[in-house]
Design an enzyme around this catalytic site. Structure first.
Site, PDB file in Angstrom:
ATOM      1  N   SER A 143      -4.398  -6.105   8.852  1.00 40.04           N
ATOM      2  CA  SER A 143      -3.625  -5.383   6.794  1.00 40.04           C
ATOM      3  C   SER A 143      -3.897  -6.827   6.013  1.00 40.04           C
ATOM      4  O   SER A 143      -4.370  -7.497   6.175  1.00 40.04           O
ATOM      5  CB  SER A 143      -2.536  -4.937   7.144  1.00 40.04           C
ATOM      6  OG  SER A 143      -2.208  -4.123   6.341  1.00 40.04           O
ATOM      7  N   GLU A 237      -8.054   5.803   6.290  1.00 37.91           N
ATOM      8  CA  GLU A 237      -6.774   5.118   5.729  1.00 37.91           C
ATOM      9  C   GLU A 237      -7.590   4.800   4.110  1.00 37.91           C
ATOM     10  O   GLU A 237      -8.874   4.665   3.528  1.00 37.91           O
ATOM     11  CB  GLU A 237      -7.321   3.497   6.450  1.00 37.91           C
ATOM     12  CG  GLU A 237      -7.936   2.858   6.724  1.00 37.91           C
ATOM     13  CD  GLU A 237      -8.090   1.439   7.299  1.00 37.91           C
ATOM     14  OE1 GLU A 237      -6.740   0.748   6.874  1.00 37.91           O
ATOM     15  OE2 GLU A 237      -8.068   1.042   8.232  1.00 37.91           O
ATOM     16  N   HIS A 267      -5.070   2.791   9.409  1.00 38.14           N
ATOM     17  CA  HIS A 267      -4.796   1.636   9.123  1.00 38.14           C
ATOM     18  C   HIS A 267      -4.358   0.852  10.528  1.00 38.14           C
ATOM     19  O   HIS A 267      -3.382   1.986  10.732  1.00 38.14           O
ATOM     20  CB  HIS A 267      -4.090   1.804   8.258  1.00 38.14           C
ATOM     21  CG  HIS A 267      -4.032  -0.165   7.225  1.00 38.14           C
ATOM     22  ND1 HIS A 267      -4.703   0.214   7.149  1.00 38.14           N
ATOM     23  CD2 HIS A 267      -2.653  -0.574   7.193  1.00 38.14           C
ATOM     24  CE1 HIS A 267      -4.270  -1.399   6.406  1.00 38.14           C
ATOM     25  NE2 HIS A 267      -2.396  -1.590   6.738  1.00 38.14           N
TER      26      HIS A 267
END
Length: 297
Positions: A143, A237, A267
């Site tokens: 991320s 996502e 995600h």
């Protein structure tokens, strides 16, 4: 793919945005609660370390090679997350990759915006490279941590330093301009409001810098000369296209790159240790990293 485990992962992600009017401290506490659900095995070896001024944790499975290190950059939207919360992922990477994981507790925005988090990751990487007997160093991030990892690669390349032997990024946030179509097209599939992650938390990280800053927002930087990279992303996502666009740009820069797409997965799905696909992803990452050591074992 386990539908039950996928639903559980999505519920955990949704819990991060379940509190109306949450403060940064609230978000941080919620993220630690999510990470606390990932049980650390009893045989994990964990040791705090000062990595050239950056706080970090050594995390290892028993009997792994001492000559290979993965510098791990946790996610959390630039504003939350910790090395403590990512011990379990560090352990899995250690076991699958036959290496020691150095999980960086980098400084967080808004207290410490860009470039502080990147500086901490670069410092930890330099520390790992400086250790006697270490021959291979990798960089792994998820991320926002994936974006920070890419920024660190650009920083190291621009400084003319030896680069990591390979990199792995999981659902990386690499475009702070928010130009990925999936932010809108896949929003209905994602329990996280990815556009808020990009615009809100990304704004705290940038602290007034251009959203297309060539280091802070790597999608808008020069990616030539970077090491072999493995990218993993889920179909469900909002940041899906950050990954696919990054892969296209790396290919255009003649960088060796591989893309793994998790069908129906959310995600940062590889961090959810209870999910069979997350375990398989860790095995795939370990295989990729082992294939890029200087002397294959």
């Amino acid at each position: 793919m386990s539908a039950t485990d996928t639903a559980r992962a999505k519920e955990l992600l949704a819990s991060l945005v379940s509190m109306p009017d949450a403060t940064i401290d609230d978000f941080r506490a919620l993220y630690e609660q999510v990470c606390a659900t990932f049980e650390l095995p009893d045989d994990a070896q964990v040791e705090p370390v000062d990595a050239n001024g950056a706080d970090a944790l050594w995390v290892s499975a028993p009997g792994v090679s001492a000559d290979t290190v993965a510098v791990v950059v946790h996610g959390g939207g630039f504003t939350m997350g910790s090395a403590h919360g990512y011990r379990e992922l560090g352990y899995r990477l250690s076991k699958s990759g036959n290496l020691r994981a150095l999980v960086v507790d980098y400084r967080l925005a808004p207290e410490s915006p860009f470039p502080a988090p990147v500086d901490d990751v670069v410092a930890a990487y330099r520390y790992a490279r400086s250790l006697d007997g270490v021959e291979n160093v990798f960089l792994v991030g998820d991320s926002a941590g994936g974006g920070i990892a890419m920024s660190a690669l650009i920083t190291l390349r621009d400084a003319g330093e030896q680069l990591p032997d390979a990199a792995v990024v999981l659902s990386p946030l690499v475009d702070l301009a928010g130009e990925s179509p999936s932010l809108v097209d896949r929003a209905h599939l994602d329990p996280l409001p990815a556009a808020v992650l990009v615009n809100g938390m990304g704004g705290l990280y940038l602290n007034g810098l251009d959203v297309r800053h060539p280091v802070a927002s790597p999608m808008h930087g020069d990616l030539t000369g970077l090491p072999a990279t493995l990218v993993l992303v889920g179909t469900d996502e909002g940041l899906h296209d950050d990954s696919t666009r990054l892969v296209d740009k790396l290919k255009a820069a003649d960088v060796e790159v591989q893309l793994e797409i998790g069908e129906g997965l959310p995600h940062i799905w590889p961090i959810f240790s209870f999910h069979p696909d997350a375990v398989a992803a860790t095995d795939r990452i370990g295989e990729f990293l082992r294939s890029h050591v200087a002397a294959p074992r």
